[in-house]
Design a protein around this motif. Structure first.
Motif, PDB file in Angstrom:
ATOM      1  N   PRO A 374     -19.075 -10.697  -9.243  1.00 47.21           N
ATOM      2  CA  PRO A 374     -19.302 -11.170 -10.613  1.00 47.21           C
ATOM      3  C   PRO A 374     -20.769 -11.113 -11.018  1.00 47.21           C
ATOM      4  N   THR A 429     -11.869 -14.721 -14.099  1.00 49.31           N
ATOM      5  CA  THR A 429     -12.870 -13.643 -14.038  1.00 49.31           C
ATOM      6  C   THR A 429     -13.962 -13.844 -15.074  1.00 49.31           C
ATOM      7  N   ARG A 432     -16.261 -16.616 -13.991  1.00 45.30           N
ATOM      8  CA  ARG A 432     -17.159 -16.277 -12.886  1.00 45.30           C
ATOM      9  C   ARG A 432     -18.264 -15.319 -13.335  1.00 45.30           C
ATOM     10  N   GLY A 435     -19.569 -17.723 -16.992  1.00 48.09           N
ATOM     11  CA  GLY A 435     -19.807 -19.156 -16.808  1.00 48.09           C
ATOM     12  C   GLY A 435     -20.114 -19.879 -18.102  1.00 48.09           C
TER      13      GLY A 435
END
Length: 438
Positions: A374, A429, A432, A435
């Protein structure tokens, strides 16, 4: 505090331990340093403390004999005063050194620091002494001496009586989970640069608020990751949110996502096409809007499915659905159909004037396509647009994966079970990669 330092170069510490506040602390008896050189416990005339590594490889490794004898001798000598205290080995593979750890160490009566050299110390040292491995950063140093000084300075300044004003140690970078606000002193104007009016106002509440806001801004711009764990008030959150929108482009705006219904793996182990799912479209659109993505493309070559998608989005953006639920309408406006993954890539390229990096998602073998983390995707989005590609059914088929520039490693890469519903996979996803701060 009694500090024992094991080092092959005790002369390295002569100047820093006798300078400024550290020097005063030594003179006053607040700090007591003892430097121990393992060479003094070597048993050959060359005072050897290193040897070649087993298994081959470059460089040399510090041997255990001299260091173990030095540790035992120093421990016996310090026994009457309570021993050597916490024993820290400076190591790149250790626990990260933080302000919180500095606070812990400042409360110790005794502390021992072991400075490695060469390629490191024989790993069996941990079976001889109770060690805590600590790393001061992701950089390679010649030895542990510089790292040891960093720990000494950070911990010593938190010992009561070390600094002239006790508050000084707490009103600084990282003390409250944030970077520190900027400082100014006389003159009020220097070469046309003025001190902020707020600091000249005499209004202490206004000054405190300005300092808090400047601290938040400094953290947002240089270390936004710290804001994830910093204790923030609702006012702090609102200030950072408003400042961030005006301050720079959020990374999510440089990203798009696509949900492929073709080519994907089907339940019978063959590649083919799946049908649209109402919940997928709604939930992934809402995730895309929440994380600030530029668009959400639904990939299907079937014309009847494309018409179904158009009917769905029209109801929620232009029809009765949008009138009753404006938030849902805002999310569904990001949705468009694309007949193929290639067409989805071309749509994003037209948006940005640059071909996006296509990052696929799969728990299957990535083949020759490189796996990405990520953090790597986030870094990529700072340089160019990114299209995140998700698959329905049992995941993207090789034809789609081979067209990707990279493939995110599985969300649960340490476990054998990786079968999240695609809506959940998209949400996890995006969180990550982007955020709270991006």
């Amino acid at each position: 505090m009694r500090v024992t330092i094991f080092t092959l170069f005790p002369e390295w510490f002569a100047s820093p331990l006798s300078t400024a506040l550290l020097g005063r602390a030594v003179e006053s008896g607040l700090l007591d340093f003892r430097l121990v050189n393992p060479r003094d416990w070597a048993e050959d005339r060359h005072r050897t403390t290193d040897d070649r590594p087993y298994g081959g490889g470059p460089g040399m490794v510090m041997t255990l004999g001299p260091l173990a004898r030095a540790l035992r001798a120093a421990g016996a000598e310090a026994a009457e005063r309570g021993g050597l205290g916490r024993t820290i080995l400076l190591s790149a593979s250790g626990r990260p050194f933080t302000q919180e750890l500095a606070r812990e160490l400042a409360r110790e009566e005794a502390l021992t620091l072991i400075c490695g050299r060469y390629e490191g110390i024989d790993a069996r040292l941990g079976g001889i002494a109770p060690l805590e491995e600590v790393s001061v950063g992701e950089a390679v140093l010649n030895g542990g001496e510089a790292a040891a000084m960093l720990i000494i300075e950070a911990a010593a300044r938190l010992i009561p009586g070390f600094m002239g004003k006790e508050a000084s140690g707490e009103e600084e970078s990282f003390s409250a989970g944030l970077l520190e606000y900027p400082h100014y002193t006389r003159p009020e104007v220097f070469e046309g640069l003025a001190v902020p009016d707020t600091l000249l106002s005499g209004d202490h509440a206004r000054i405190a608020r300005w300092r808090r806001e400047q601290s938040l801004l400094a953290t947002w711009r240089a270390r936004p990751d710290l804001l994830d764990e910093a204790p923030l008030t609702d006012g702090d959150l609102a200030f950072v949110r408003e400042s961030a929108v005006a301050d720079r482009l959020r990374l999510g705006r440089n990203m798009a996502c696509a949900l492929a219904h073709h080519p994907v793996w089907l339940g019978d182990g063959k590649c083919g096409t799946t049908s649209l799912t109402n919940l997928d479209v709604h939930d992934i659109a809402r995730c895309s809007r929440t994380y600030g993505l530029s668009r959400f493309l639904v990939v299907t070559p079937l014309e009847d499915q494309q018409r179904l998608l158009e009917t769905l989005t029209h109801h929620w953006t232009c029809g009765a659905g949008g009138a009753s639920n404006p938030d849902r309408a805002e999310a569904l406006r990001l949705v468009e159909a694309a007949a193929s993954v290639r067409e989805a890539v071309e749509r994003v390229e037209r948006d940005f004037g640059q071909r996006p990096a296509v990052v696929g998602t799969s728990a299957r073998d990535a083949g020759k396509v490189p796996r990405m983390t990520p953090g790597q995707v986030r870094a990529l989005a700072r340089e160019r647009p990114v299209l995140l590609l998700f698959g329905t059914g049992h995941g993207l088929a090789p034809e789609a994966l081979n067209a990707c520039d990279g493939i995110l490693r599985p969300l649960r890469w340490m476990d054998a079970y990786n079968h999240l519903p695609v809506r959940a996979a998209v949400a996890v996803t995006l969180d990550r990669v982007l955020g709270d701060m991006y």
